[in-house]
Design an enzyme around this catalytic site. Structure first.
Site, short mmCIF file in Angstrom:
data_model
loop_
_atom_site.label_atom_id
_atom_site.label_comp_id
_atom_site.label_asym_id
_atom_site.label_seq_id
_atom_site.Cartn_x
_atom_site.Cartn_y
_atom_site.Cartn_z
N GLY A 273 -15.80 -7.74 2.09
CA GLY A 273 -15.99 -9.14 2.35
C GLY A 273 -15.93 -9.60 3.66
O GLY A 273 -16.06 -10.66 3.91
N CYS B 286 -13.95 -2.57 4.75
CA CYS B 286 -13.04 -1.89 4.14
C CYS B 286 -13.54 -1.04 2.94
O CYS B 286 -13.43 -0.29 2.40
CB CYS B 286 -11.74 -2.68 3.42
SG CYS B 286 -10.44 -3.23 4.93
N GLY B 287 -14.76 -1.84 2.52
CA GLY B 287 -15.50 -1.34 1.24
C GLY B 287 -16.58 -0.28 1.85
O GLY B 287 -17.60 0.08 0.96
N ARG C 135 1.02 -1.21 -0.09
CA ARG C 135 0.15 0.08 0.08
C ARG C 135 0.79 1.11 0.02
O ARG C 135 1.84 1.33 0.72
CB ARG C 135 -0.95 0.08 1.16
CG ARG C 135 -1.98 1.03 1.27
CD ARG C 135 -2.68 0.92 2.75
NE ARG C 135 -3.47 0.03 2.67
CZ ARG C 135 -3.75 -0.72 3.78
NH1 ARG C 135 -3.37 -0.12 4.89
NH2 ARG C 135 -4.76 -1.70 3.63
N ARG D 229 -4.08 2.72 17.55
CA ARG D 229 -4.78 1.85 16.14
C ARG D 229 -4.63 2.66 15.02
O ARG D 229 -3.79 4.07 14.96
CB ARG D 229 -6.39 1.79 16.41
CG ARG D 229 -7.09 0.68 15.97
CD ARG D 229 -6.66 -0.69 15.90
NE ARG D 229 -7.65 -1.71 15.38
CZ ARG D 229 -7.78 -2.16 14.44
NH1 ARG D 229 -6.85 -1.69 13.32
NH2 ARG D 229 -8.66 -2.96 13.68
N LYS D 230 -5.05 2.52 13.79
CA LYS D 230 -5.05 3.17 12.61
C LYS D 230 -5.85 4.38 12.75
O LYS D 230 -6.47 4.51 13.56
CB LYS D 230 -5.57 2.46 11.54
CG LYS D 230 -6.88 2.23 11.29
CD LYS D 230 -7.49 1.50 10.12
CE LYS D 230 -8.81 1.11 10.02
NZ LYS D 230 -9.24 0.43 8.98
#
Length: 590
Positions: free
Chosen positions: A508, A513-514, A136, A250-251
Protein backbone atom coordinates in the site's frame (compact mmCIF):
# COMPACT_ATOMS: atom_id res chain seq x y z
CA UNK A 1 22.38 -10.03 30.37
CA UNK A 2 23.39 -13.12 28.43
CA UNK A 3 26.86 -14.57 28.79
CA UNK A 4 28.65 -15.16 25.50
CA UNK A 5 30.27 -18.32 26.77
CA UNK A 6 26.89 -19.91 27.46
CA UNK A 7 25.53 -19.51 23.94
CA UNK A 8 27.24 -22.34 22.04
CA UNK A 9 24.91 -25.31 21.58
CA UNK A 10 25.33 -28.80 20.21
CA UNK A 11 23.24 -30.08 17.33
CA UNK A 12 23.30 -33.42 15.64
CA UNK A 13 24.56 -33.06 12.08
CA UNK A 14 21.67 -33.25 9.63
CA UNK A 15 21.11 -36.28 7.46
CA UNK A 16 21.55 -34.64 4.05
CA UNK A 17 19.31 -35.90 1.28
CA UNK A 18 21.23 -36.97 -1.80
CA UNK A 19 20.54 -34.63 -4.68
CA UNK A 20 19.01 -36.13 -7.80
CA UNK A 21 21.61 -37.48 -10.20
CA UNK A 22 19.88 -35.47 -12.92
CA UNK A 23 19.45 -31.87 -11.72
CA UNK A 24 15.98 -30.36 -11.93
CA UNK A 25 15.36 -27.74 -14.57
CA UNK A 26 17.30 -24.59 -13.78
CA UNK A 27 15.68 -21.20 -13.61
CA UNK A 28 17.27 -18.47 -15.72
CA UNK A 29 20.39 -17.03 -14.13
CA UNK A 30 21.19 -13.36 -14.55
CA UNK A 31 24.43 -11.61 -13.67
CA UNK A 32 24.22 -9.70 -10.37
CA UNK A 33 25.71 -6.26 -9.92
CA UNK A 34 28.29 -6.18 -7.13
CA UNK A 35 27.26 -4.23 -4.04
CA UNK A 36 29.58 -1.34 -3.07
CA UNK A 37 30.26 -2.92 0.34
CA UNK A 38 31.63 -6.05 -1.39
CA UNK A 39 34.52 -4.08 -2.86
CA UNK A 40 37.94 -5.37 -1.79
CA UNK A 41 38.99 -1.82 -0.88
CA UNK A 42 37.66 -1.08 2.61
CA UNK A 43 36.81 2.51 3.58
CA UNK A 44 39.12 4.25 6.02
CA UNK A 45 37.38 4.41 9.40
CA UNK A 46 38.68 6.44 12.33
CA UNK A 47 39.15 4.61 15.61
CA UNK A 48 36.70 7.03 17.23
CA UNK A 49 33.99 5.78 14.86
CA UNK A 50 34.26 2.32 16.41
CA UNK A 51 33.37 3.52 19.89
CA UNK A 52 30.03 1.98 20.94
CA UNK A 53 27.28 4.58 20.83
CA UNK A 54 25.22 2.93 23.57
CA UNK A 55 25.96 2.10 27.18
CA UNK A 56 24.33 -0.12 29.78
CA UNK A 57 22.46 1.89 32.37
CA UNK A 58 20.05 0.47 34.99
CA UNK A 59 19.72 -2.78 33.03
CA UNK A 60 18.96 -1.20 29.64
CA UNK A 61 21.09 0.02 26.75
CA UNK A 62 20.77 3.76 26.17
CA UNK A 63 22.35 6.13 23.66
CA UNK A 64 25.31 8.02 25.11
CA UNK A 65 24.89 11.78 25.49
CA UNK A 66 27.80 12.53 23.14
CA UNK A 67 25.99 10.77 20.25
CA UNK A 68 22.59 12.44 20.63
CA UNK A 69 23.07 15.30 18.22
CA UNK A 70 20.84 15.01 15.14
CA UNK A 71 19.04 11.87 16.28
CA UNK A 72 15.57 11.06 14.95
CA UNK A 73 12.34 11.53 16.97
CA UNK A 74 11.98 7.80 17.69
CA UNK A 75 15.40 7.78 19.38
CA UNK A 76 14.30 10.68 21.57
CA UNK A 77 11.22 8.70 22.63
CA UNK A 78 13.45 5.76 23.61
CA UNK A 79 15.74 8.02 25.63
CA UNK A 80 12.86 9.63 27.50
CA UNK A 81 11.56 6.27 28.66
CA UNK A 82 12.68 2.71 27.99
CA UNK A 83 9.83 1.05 26.04
CA UNK A 84 10.36 -2.43 27.50
CA UNK A 85 9.49 -1.12 30.97
CA UNK A 86 5.88 -1.23 29.85
CA UNK A 87 6.25 -5.01 30.01
CA UNK A 88 9.23 -5.78 32.24
CA UNK A 89 8.07 -3.38 34.97
CA UNK A 90 4.37 -3.95 34.25
CA UNK A 91 3.67 -0.40 33.07
CA UNK A 92 1.03 -1.78 30.71
CA UNK A 93 -1.29 -2.49 33.65
CA UNK A 94 -1.55 1.20 34.58
CA UNK A 95 -1.63 2.42 30.97
CA UNK A 96 -4.51 0.06 30.15
CA UNK A 97 -6.63 1.62 32.90
CA UNK A 98 -6.54 5.07 31.25
CA UNK A 99 -9.05 6.30 28.71
CA UNK A 100 -7.77 7.41 25.31
CA UNK A 101 -8.72 10.97 26.26
CA UNK A 102 -6.49 10.78 29.35
CA UNK A 103 -3.70 9.23 27.32
CA UNK A 104 -3.83 11.91 24.64
CA UNK A 105 -3.73 14.68 27.22
CA UNK A 106 -0.15 13.80 28.21
CA UNK A 107 2.81 13.74 25.82
CA UNK A 108 4.46 10.77 27.57
CA UNK A 109 1.41 8.49 27.62
CA UNK A 110 0.53 9.45 24.03
CA UNK A 111 4.05 8.38 23.02
CA UNK A 112 3.51 5.16 25.00
CA UNK A 113 0.45 4.35 22.91
CA UNK A 114 1.77 5.46 19.52
CA UNK A 115 5.41 4.35 19.81
CA UNK A 116 6.52 2.40 22.90
CA UNK A 117 3.72 -0.17 22.79
CA UNK A 118 5.23 -1.42 19.54
CA UNK A 119 7.88 -3.11 21.71
CA UNK A 120 4.98 -5.21 23.03
CA UNK A 121 3.78 -5.88 19.50
CA UNK A 122 0.91 -3.37 19.67
CA UNK A 123 0.36 -0.86 16.86
CA UNK A 124 -2.19 1.91 17.42
CA UNK A 125 -4.25 2.62 14.30
CA UNK A 126 -4.78 6.28 15.16
CA UNK A 127 -5.48 7.45 11.62
CA UNK A 128 -8.37 5.18 10.63
CA UNK A 129 -9.22 3.17 13.75
CA UNK A 130 -8.63 5.43 16.73
CA UNK A 131 -8.32 3.45 19.95
CA UNK A 132 -7.89 0.13 18.10
CA UNK A 133 -4.64 -1.83 17.84
CA UNK A 134 -3.03 -4.41 15.64
CA UNK A 135 -1.10 -7.00 17.64
CA UNK A 136 1.85 -8.79 16.01
CA UNK A 137 3.05 -12.09 17.49
CA UNK A 138 6.31 -14.02 17.45
CA UNK A 139 5.89 -17.38 15.71
CA UNK A 140 9.34 -18.80 14.91
CA UNK A 141 9.39 -20.84 11.71
CA UNK A 142 5.66 -20.19 11.30
CA UNK A 143 4.76 -23.19 13.48
CA UNK A 144 1.61 -22.85 15.55
CA UNK A 145 -0.88 -25.12 17.31
CA UNK A 146 -4.64 -25.54 17.15
CA UNK A 147 -4.88 -24.31 20.77
CA UNK A 148 -2.99 -21.12 19.90
CA UNK A 149 -5.14 -20.60 16.81
CA UNK A 150 -8.34 -21.02 18.81
CA UNK A 151 -7.15 -18.57 21.43
CA UNK A 152 -6.40 -15.91 18.81
CA UNK A 153 -9.82 -16.55 17.24
CA UNK A 154 -11.45 -15.99 20.65
CA UNK A 155 -9.64 -12.64 20.96
CA UNK A 156 -10.68 -11.21 17.59
CA UNK A 157 -14.24 -12.52 17.69
CA UNK A 158 -15.31 -9.97 20.29
CA UNK A 159 -14.24 -7.06 18.07
CA UNK A 160 -16.85 -7.56 15.36
CA UNK A 161 -16.00 -6.17 11.92
CA UNK A 162 -12.67 -4.82 13.18
CA UNK A 163 -11.61 -8.23 14.45
CA UNK A 164 -9.66 -10.30 11.95
CA UNK A 165 -6.26 -11.95 11.51
CA UNK A 166 -3.60 -11.85 8.83
CA UNK A 167 -0.85 -14.28 7.91
CA UNK A 168 2.20 -12.06 7.32
CA UNK A 169 5.16 -12.20 4.96
CA UNK A 170 7.30 -13.33 7.93
CA UNK A 171 5.35 -16.55 8.69
CA UNK A 172 3.51 -14.78 11.48
CA UNK A 173 0.08 -13.87 12.85
CA UNK A 174 -1.22 -10.35 13.19
CA UNK A 175 -4.58 -9.83 14.90
CA UNK A 176 -6.72 -6.69 14.61
CA UNK A 177 -9.30 -4.77 16.57
CA UNK A 178 -7.60 -5.05 19.96
CA UNK A 179 -8.49 -2.35 22.51
CA UNK A 180 -6.11 -1.17 25.22
CA UNK A 181 -8.13 -2.21 28.33
CA UNK A 182 -8.01 -5.83 27.10
CA UNK A 183 -4.24 -5.95 26.58
CA UNK A 184 -3.09 -7.17 30.04
CA UNK A 185 -5.46 -10.15 29.88
CA UNK A 186 -4.53 -10.87 26.25
CA UNK A 187 -0.83 -10.95 27.17
CA UNK A 188 -1.61 -13.46 29.93
CA UNK A 189 -3.70 -15.50 27.52
CA UNK A 190 -0.90 -15.56 24.97
CA UNK A 191 1.52 -16.83 27.61
CA UNK A 192 -0.95 -19.55 28.65
CA UNK A 193 -0.84 -21.06 25.12
CA UNK A 194 2.90 -20.52 24.61
CA UNK A 195 2.76 -17.35 22.51
CA UNK A 196 4.30 -13.91 22.88
CA UNK A 197 4.06 -10.57 21.10
CA UNK A 198 7.21 -9.15 22.70
CA UNK A 199 9.82 -7.32 20.64
CA UNK A 200 7.92 -7.78 17.39
CA UNK A 201 7.75 -4.13 16.30
CA UNK A 202 9.90 -1.02 15.90
CA UNK A 203 13.64 -1.33 16.58
CA UNK A 204 13.66 -5.03 17.38
CA UNK A 205 14.41 -8.40 15.82
CA UNK A 206 11.41 -9.59 13.83
CA UNK A 207 10.04 -13.14 13.59
CA UNK A 208 12.77 -15.69 12.69
CA UNK A 209 11.83 -17.34 9.38
CA UNK A 210 12.55 -20.94 8.38
CA UNK A 211 11.43 -23.69 6.00
CA UNK A 212 7.62 -24.01 6.33
CA UNK A 213 7.88 -27.77 5.84
CA UNK A 214 10.88 -28.21 8.16
CA UNK A 215 11.16 -31.64 9.68
CA UNK A 216 8.67 -33.19 7.26
CA UNK A 217 10.29 -32.26 3.94
CA UNK A 218 11.81 -35.32 2.19
CA UNK A 219 14.30 -33.04 0.40
CA UNK A 220 15.27 -30.69 3.22
CA UNK A 221 18.92 -29.93 3.93
CA UNK A 222 18.38 -29.36 7.64
CA UNK A 223 15.40 -28.96 9.99
CA UNK A 224 15.31 -25.22 10.67
CA UNK A 225 12.92 -25.36 13.65
CA UNK A 226 15.53 -25.88 16.39
CA UNK A 227 17.49 -22.88 15.15
CA UNK A 228 14.57 -20.49 14.68
CA UNK A 229 13.13 -21.49 18.06
CA UNK A 230 16.46 -20.87 19.79
CA UNK A 231 16.89 -17.53 18.05
CA UNK A 232 13.43 -16.40 19.14
CA UNK A 233 13.91 -17.63 22.72
CA UNK A 234 17.29 -15.93 22.91
CA UNK A 235 16.11 -12.62 21.46
CA UNK A 236 13.11 -12.40 23.82
CA UNK A 237 14.78 -14.13 26.83
CA UNK A 238 12.12 -16.85 26.71
CA UNK A 239 9.34 -14.27 26.39
CA UNK A 240 10.47 -12.33 29.47
CA UNK A 241 12.05 -9.53 27.41
CA UNK A 242 15.72 -9.18 26.50
CA UNK A 243 16.98 -5.58 26.91
CA UNK A 244 20.28 -6.52 25.25
CA UNK A 245 18.52 -6.16 21.89
CA UNK A 246 15.60 -3.78 22.41
CA UNK A 247 17.48 -0.64 21.40
CA UNK A 248 18.63 -1.33 17.86
CA UNK A 249 18.93 1.56 15.38
CA UNK A 250 16.12 0.05 13.29
CA UNK A 251 14.23 -3.20 12.71
CA UNK A 252 16.22 -6.33 11.91
CA UNK A 253 15.25 -9.57 10.12
CA UNK A 254 16.77 -13.05 10.39
CA UNK A 255 16.17 -16.38 8.67
CA UNK A 256 17.65 -19.88 8.65
CA UNK A 257 17.67 -21.69 5.30
CA UNK A 258 16.91 -25.40 5.32
CA UNK A 259 15.78 -26.08 1.78
CA UNK A 260 17.02 -25.87 -1.79
CA UNK A 261 13.79 -23.99 -2.61
CA UNK A 262 14.85 -20.98 -0.50
CA UNK A 263 11.30 -20.60 0.81
CA UNK A 264 12.94 -18.50 3.52
CA UNK A 265 13.90 -15.62 1.15
CA UNK A 266 17.45 -15.21 2.55
CA UNK A 267 18.40 -12.37 0.22
CA UNK A 268 15.99 -9.91 1.87
CA UNK A 269 17.09 -10.54 5.47
CA UNK A 270 19.58 -8.62 7.61
CA UNK A 271 21.11 -11.96 8.62
CA UNK A 272 20.66 -15.22 6.71
CA UNK A 273 22.17 -18.58 7.61
CA UNK A 274 22.97 -20.61 4.46
CA UNK A 275 23.70 -24.33 5.10
CA UNK A 276 27.25 -25.38 4.23
CA UNK A 277 29.73 -28.05 5.26
CA UNK A 278 33.34 -27.29 6.16
CA UNK A 279 36.04 -29.83 6.89
CA UNK A 280 33.46 -32.49 7.65
CA UNK A 281 31.41 -30.24 9.96
CA UNK A 282 27.92 -28.94 9.31
CA UNK A 283 27.24 -25.24 9.68
CA UNK A 284 26.20 -22.10 7.86
CA UNK A 285 27.69 -19.51 5.56
CA UNK A 286 26.44 -16.02 6.39
CA UNK A 287 24.67 -13.35 4.35
CA UNK A 288 24.08 -9.89 5.80
CA UNK A 289 22.33 -6.62 5.05
CA UNK A 290 19.27 -7.43 2.93
CA UNK A 291 16.41 -4.96 3.39
CA UNK A 292 13.60 -2.93 1.86
CA UNK A 293 12.79 0.70 2.60
CA UNK A 294 11.09 3.60 0.81
CA UNK A 295 14.43 5.09 -0.27
CA UNK A 296 16.57 2.02 -0.83
CA UNK A 297 16.30 -1.74 -1.33
CA UNK A 298 19.30 -4.08 -1.18
CA UNK A 299 19.91 -7.80 -1.39
CA UNK A 300 21.97 -9.43 1.35
CA UNK A 301 25.68 -9.89 0.62
CA UNK A 302 28.18 -12.53 1.81
CA UNK A 303 30.00 -11.74 5.05
CA UNK A 304 32.72 -14.24 4.03
CA UNK A 305 32.04 -16.13 7.24
CA UNK A 306 31.06 -19.67 8.25
CA UNK A 307 29.92 -20.83 11.67
CA UNK A 308 29.38 -24.38 12.94
CA UNK A 309 25.78 -25.21 13.83
CA UNK A 310 26.43 -24.76 17.54
CA UNK A 311 27.49 -21.15 16.97
CA UNK A 312 24.25 -19.91 15.41
CA UNK A 313 23.40 -17.96 18.57
CA UNK A 314 26.87 -16.49 19.23
CA UNK A 315 27.02 -15.26 15.64
CA UNK A 316 23.57 -13.72 15.87
CA UNK A 317 24.52 -12.03 19.14
CA UNK A 318 27.77 -10.67 17.67
CA UNK A 319 26.06 -9.24 14.57
CA UNK A 320 23.32 -7.65 16.66
CA UNK A 321 25.82 -6.14 19.10
CA UNK A 322 27.88 -4.66 16.25
CA UNK A 323 24.75 -3.11 14.77
CA UNK A 324 23.42 -1.92 18.15
CA UNK A 325 26.76 -0.43 19.17
CA UNK A 326 27.80 1.22 15.91
CA UNK A 327 24.67 1.87 13.83
CA UNK A 328 23.72 5.48 13.19
CA UNK A 329 20.52 6.92 14.63
CA UNK A 330 19.80 9.98 12.51
CA UNK A 331 17.70 9.81 9.34
CA UNK A 332 15.46 6.72 9.74
CA UNK A 333 15.83 6.04 6.04
CA UNK A 334 19.58 5.49 6.55
CA UNK A 335 19.70 3.42 9.75
CA UNK A 336 19.20 -0.16 8.51
CA UNK A 337 22.21 -2.42 8.96
CA UNK A 338 23.36 -2.26 5.34
CA UNK A 339 24.10 1.45 5.76
CA UNK A 340 26.56 0.54 8.54
CA UNK A 341 28.11 -2.17 6.35
CA UNK A 342 28.55 0.40 3.59
CA UNK A 343 30.25 2.81 5.98
CA UNK A 344 32.66 0.28 7.49
CA UNK A 345 33.10 -1.88 4.39
CA UNK A 346 32.22 -5.57 4.53
CA UNK A 347 35.66 -6.43 5.96
CA UNK A 348 35.42 -3.68 8.54
CA UNK A 349 31.96 -4.84 9.59
CA UNK A 350 33.16 -8.45 9.65
CA UNK A 351 36.03 -7.45 11.96
CA UNK A 352 33.53 -5.86 14.38
CA UNK A 353 31.45 -9.03 14.36
CA UNK A 354 34.53 -11.21 14.81
CA UNK A 355 35.77 -9.38 17.89
CA UNK A 356 32.35 -9.83 19.48
CA UNK A 357 32.42 -13.63 19.01
CA UNK A 358 33.15 -15.58 22.24
CA UNK A 359 36.49 -16.80 20.85
CA UNK A 360 37.30 -13.53 19.10
CA UNK A 361 37.56 -15.48 15.86
CA UNK A 362 35.30 -16.02 12.85
CA UNK A 363 36.07 -18.61 10.18
CA UNK A 364 36.05 -17.64 6.51
CA UNK A 365 33.16 -18.85 4.32
CA UNK A 366 33.03 -22.43 3.14
CA UNK A 367 33.03 -23.43 -0.51
CA UNK A 368 30.85 -26.46 0.32
CA UNK A 369 27.46 -24.74 -0.07
CA UNK A 370 24.68 -27.31 0.39
CA UNK A 371 21.99 -25.41 -1.54
CA UNK A 372 21.53 -26.82 -5.03
CA UNK A 373 21.42 -23.70 -7.20
CA UNK A 374 19.88 -25.61 -10.11
CA UNK A 375 16.85 -26.60 -8.04
CA UNK A 376 13.40 -25.77 -9.36
CA UNK A 377 11.24 -24.32 -6.60
CA UNK A 378 8.47 -26.69 -5.52
CA UNK A 379 4.81 -25.84 -5.05
CA UNK A 380 3.53 -26.70 -1.56
CA UNK A 381 -0.20 -26.46 -2.37
CA UNK A 382 -2.21 -29.67 -2.30
CA UNK A 383 -1.18 -33.07 -0.93
CA UNK A 384 2.51 -34.02 -0.62
CA UNK A 385 4.19 -37.03 1.00
CA UNK A 386 6.29 -36.32 4.09
CA UNK A 387 9.63 -37.91 4.95
CA UNK A 388 7.68 -39.85 7.61
CA UNK A 389 6.16 -42.91 5.95
CA UNK A 390 2.37 -42.88 5.79
CA UNK A 391 2.05 -39.14 6.45
CA UNK A 392 1.34 -36.21 4.15
CA UNK A 393 1.10 -32.43 4.38
CA UNK A 394 -1.59 -30.36 2.66
CA UNK A 395 -0.95 -26.79 1.54
CA UNK A 396 -3.97 -24.46 1.59
CA UNK A 397 -4.38 -21.13 -0.14
CA UNK A 398 -5.43 -18.27 2.14
CA UNK A 399 -6.59 -15.45 -0.16
CA UNK A 400 -4.22 -12.52 0.55
CA UNK A 401 -3.62 -13.95 4.03
CA UNK A 402 -6.87 -12.69 5.63
CA UNK A 403 -8.89 -14.83 8.07
CA UNK A 404 -11.87 -14.32 10.36
CA UNK A 405 -12.40 -15.95 13.76
CA UNK A 406 -14.59 -18.72 12.33
CA UNK A 407 -11.93 -19.51 9.72
CA UNK A 408 -9.30 -19.91 12.44
CA UNK A 409 -11.55 -22.16 14.50
CA UNK A 410 -12.19 -24.32 11.47
CA UNK A 411 -8.47 -24.59 10.69
CA UNK A 412 -7.86 -25.63 14.31
CA UNK A 413 -10.57 -28.29 14.01
CA UNK A 414 -9.04 -29.67 10.81
CA UNK A 415 -5.58 -29.78 12.39
CA UNK A 416 -6.99 -31.71 15.35
CA UNK A 417 -9.15 -34.06 13.29
CA UNK A 418 -6.72 -34.94 10.53
CA UNK A 419 -3.26 -33.98 11.80
CA UNK A 420 -1.41 -33.50 15.06
CA UNK A 421 -2.96 -30.19 16.18
CA UNK A 422 -0.31 -28.24 14.24
CA UNK A 423 -0.40 -25.62 11.49
CA UNK A 424 2.41 -24.04 9.47
CA UNK A 425 2.35 -20.46 8.13
CA UNK A 426 4.29 -19.45 5.01
CA UNK A 427 5.86 -16.17 3.90
CA UNK A 428 3.43 -16.18 0.96
CA UNK A 429 0.58 -15.82 3.50
CA UNK A 430 -0.70 -19.38 3.16
CA UNK A 431 -1.16 -22.29 5.60
CA UNK A 432 0.01 -25.92 5.66
CA UNK A 433 -1.58 -28.75 7.66
CA UNK A 434 1.20 -31.28 8.42
CA UNK A 435 1.21 -34.86 9.70
CA UNK A 436 -1.99 -36.05 8.04
CA UNK A 437 -2.29 -39.82 7.71
CA UNK A 438 -2.23 -40.47 3.99
CA UNK A 439 -5.35 -42.60 4.33
CA UNK A 440 -7.21 -39.51 5.61
CA UNK A 441 -6.16 -37.04 2.93
CA UNK A 442 -9.15 -37.69 0.68
CA UNK A 443 -11.57 -37.06 3.54
CA UNK A 444 -9.75 -33.82 4.35
CA UNK A 445 -9.95 -32.70 0.72
CA UNK A 446 -13.72 -33.22 0.81
CA UNK A 447 -14.18 -30.88 3.78
CA UNK A 448 -16.45 -27.92 2.86
CA UNK A 449 -13.82 -25.50 4.21
CA UNK A 450 -11.45 -26.59 1.44
CA UNK A 451 -14.16 -26.41 -1.21
CA UNK A 452 -14.74 -22.71 -0.71
CA UNK A 453 -12.10 -19.99 -0.16
CA UNK A 454 -9.26 -22.04 1.32
CA UNK A 455 -8.47 -24.27 -1.62
CA UNK A 456 -5.57 -26.72 -1.89
CA UNK A 457 -5.69 -26.07 -5.65
CA UNK A 458 -5.86 -22.30 -6.19
CA UNK A 459 -5.84 -20.87 -9.70
CA UNK A 460 -2.45 -20.27 -11.26
CA UNK A 461 -2.45 -16.52 -10.61
CA UNK A 462 -4.10 -16.66 -7.19
CA UNK A 463 -1.49 -19.04 -5.76
CA UNK A 464 1.27 -16.41 -6.02
CA UNK A 465 -0.79 -13.45 -4.79
CA UNK A 466 0.48 -11.54 -1.73
CA UNK A 467 -0.90 -8.30 -0.29
CA UNK A 468 -0.08 -6.09 2.68
CA UNK A 469 -2.77 -4.75 5.00
CA UNK A 470 -3.60 -1.71 2.87
CA UNK A 471 -5.44 1.39 3.98
CA UNK A 472 -8.36 -0.54 5.46
CA UNK A 473 -6.34 -0.85 8.67
CA UNK A 474 -2.93 0.74 8.08
CA UNK A 475 -2.54 4.51 8.38
CA UNK A 476 0.58 4.54 6.21
CA UNK A 477 -1.00 2.76 3.25
CA UNK A 478 -2.02 5.02 0.38
CA UNK A 479 -4.36 2.53 -1.31
CA UNK A 480 -6.59 -0.42 -0.45
CA UNK A 481 -4.71 -3.62 -1.32
CA UNK A 482 -6.26 -6.92 -0.25
CA UNK A 483 -9.69 -6.73 -1.89
CA UNK A 484 -8.26 -4.89 -4.89
CA UNK A 485 -5.54 -7.53 -5.38
CA UNK A 486 -8.20 -10.24 -5.49
CA UNK A 487 -10.46 -8.25 -7.83
CA UNK A 488 -7.69 -7.32 -10.29
CA UNK A 489 -6.40 -10.91 -10.36
CA UNK A 490 -9.88 -12.32 -10.99
CA UNK A 491 -10.41 -9.90 -13.87
CA UNK A 492 -6.99 -10.60 -15.38
CA UNK A 493 -7.66 -14.34 -15.24
CA UNK A 494 -10.71 -13.76 -17.44
CA UNK A 495 -8.55 -12.01 -20.05
CA UNK A 496 -5.44 -14.21 -20.32
CA UNK A 497 -4.21 -17.74 -19.69
CA UNK A 498 -0.72 -18.06 -18.21
CA UNK A 499 1.52 -21.10 -18.70
CA UNK A 500 3.15 -21.03 -15.25
CA UNK A 501 2.60 -19.53 -11.78
CA UNK A 502 3.26 -15.79 -11.59
CA UNK A 503 3.95 -14.11 -8.25
CA UNK A 504 2.09 -10.82 -7.89
CA UNK A 505 2.64 -8.73 -4.74
CA UNK A 506 0.75 -5.65 -3.57
CA UNK A 507 1.93 -3.07 -1.06
CA UNK A 508 0.00 0.00 0.00
CA UNK A 509 2.95 2.39 0.35
CA UNK A 510 6.72 2.69 -0.21
CA UNK A 511 7.47 0.85 3.06
CA UNK A 512 6.88 -2.23 0.88
CA UNK A 513 5.61 -4.63 3.57
CA UNK A 514 4.19 -6.59 0.62
CA UNK A 515 7.73 -7.04 -0.76
CA UNK A 516 6.85 -5.97 -4.31
CA UNK A 517 10.50 -5.95 -5.39
CA UNK A 518 10.78 -9.76 -5.17
CA UNK A 519 7.61 -10.38 -7.20
CA UNK A 520 7.32 -11.19 -10.88
CA UNK A 521 4.89 -8.26 -10.96
CA UNK A 522 4.63 -5.84 -8.04
CA UNK A 523 2.22 -3.01 -7.25
CA UNK A 524 3.24 -0.19 -4.89
CA UNK A 525 0.45 2.15 -3.85
CA UNK A 526 0.68 5.83 -4.77
CA UNK A 527 -1.50 8.78 -5.64
CA UNK A 528 -1.74 9.76 -9.29
CA UNK A 529 -3.84 12.13 -11.40
CA UNK A 530 -7.35 11.18 -12.42
CA UNK A 531 -9.03 12.25 -15.67
CA UNK A 532 -10.23 15.41 -13.97
CA UNK A 533 -6.74 16.20 -12.70
CA UNK A 534 -7.58 15.37 -9.08
CA UNK A 535 -5.58 12.81 -7.06
CA UNK A 536 -6.80 9.20 -7.30
CA UNK A 537 -5.46 5.87 -6.07
CA UNK A 538 -2.72 4.47 -8.26
CA UNK A 539 0.24 2.11 -8.28
CA UNK A 540 3.84 2.05 -9.41
CA UNK A 541 4.24 -1.25 -11.26
CA UNK A 542 7.40 -3.35 -10.85
CA UNK A 543 8.45 -6.26 -13.07
CA UNK A 544 11.23 -8.84 -12.94
CA UNK A 545 11.75 -9.72 -9.29
CA UNK A 546 13.07 -13.23 -8.65
CA UNK A 547 13.54 -15.42 -5.61
CA UNK A 548 15.80 -18.42 -5.20
CA UNK A 549 19.48 -18.84 -5.97
CA UNK A 550 19.26 -16.40 -8.88
CA UNK A 551 17.42 -13.79 -6.83
CA UNK A 552 17.00 -10.35 -8.33
CA UNK A 553 15.02 -7.28 -7.30
CA UNK A 554 12.40 -6.10 -9.76
CA UNK A 555 12.52 -2.71 -11.42
CA UNK A 556 9.94 -0.04 -12.20
CA UNK A 557 7.96 -0.90 -15.32
CA UNK A 558 5.47 1.99 -15.22
CA UNK A 559 4.83 4.67 -12.60
CA UNK A 560 1.59 6.21 -11.42
CA UNK A 561 -0.93 3.85 -13.06
CA UNK A 562 -4.51 4.50 -11.97
CA UNK A 563 -5.88 1.44 -10.18
CA UNK A 564 -8.83 1.48 -12.59
CA UNK A 565 -6.38 0.93 -15.46
CA UNK A 566 -4.34 -1.89 -13.95
CA UNK A 567 -6.22 -4.86 -15.42
CA UNK A 568 -5.35 -4.26 -19.10
CA UNK A 569 -1.77 -3.32 -18.16
CA UNK A 570 -1.26 -6.53 -16.16
CA UNK A 571 -2.70 -8.58 -19.00
CA UNK A 572 -0.30 -6.84 -21.40
CA UNK A 573 2.69 -7.54 -19.11
CA UNK A 574 1.73 -11.20 -18.77
CA UNK A 575 1.54 -11.56 -22.56
CA UNK A 576 4.76 -9.65 -23.32
CA UNK A 577 6.95 -10.89 -20.45
CA UNK A 578 5.54 -14.22 -19.24
CA UNK A 579 4.13 -16.04 -22.27
CA UNK A 580 0.44 -15.60 -21.50
CA UNK A 581 -2.12 -15.83 -24.31
CA UNK A 582 -5.42 -13.94 -24.61
CA UNK A 583 -8.42 -16.05 -23.61
CA UNK A 584 -10.19 -15.51 -26.94
CA UNK A 585 -7.17 -16.91 -28.81
CA UNK A 586 -6.95 -19.85 -26.40
CA UNK A 587 -10.65 -20.55 -26.98
CA UNK A 588 -10.18 -20.40 -30.77
CA UNK A 589 -7.24 -22.82 -30.57
CA UNK A 590 -9.43 -25.26 -28.61
Amino acid sequence: MTSSSSLSLHFTAPCHTLLPSKPRRSVIVAAQTAHPAESTASPTVDADRLEPRVELRDGFFILKEKFRKGINPQEKVKIEREPMKLFMENGIEELAKKSMEEIDSEKSSKEDVDVRLKWLGLFHRRKHHYGKFMMRLKLPNGVTTSAQTRYLASVIRKYGEDGCADVTTRQNWQIRGVVLPDVPEILKGLASVGLTSLQSGMDNVRNPVGNPIAGIDPDEIVDTRPYTNLLSQFITANSRGNPDFTNLPRKWNVCVVGTHDLYEHPHINDLAYMPANKDGRFGFNVLVGGFFSPKRCEEAIPLDAWVPAEDVLPLCKAVLEAYRDLGTRGNRQKTRMMWLIDELGVEGFRAEVEKRMPSGKLERASSEDLVNKQWERRDYFGVHPQKQEGLSYIGLHVPVGRLQADDMDELARLADTYGTAELRLTVEQNIIIPNVETSKTEALLQEPFLKNRFSPEPSILMKGLVACTGNQFCGQAIIETKLRALKVTEEVERLVAVPKPIRMHWTGCPNTCGQVQVADIGFMGCLTRGENGKPVEGADVYVGGRIGSDSHLGEIYKKGVRVTELVPLVAEILIKEFGAVPREREDNED
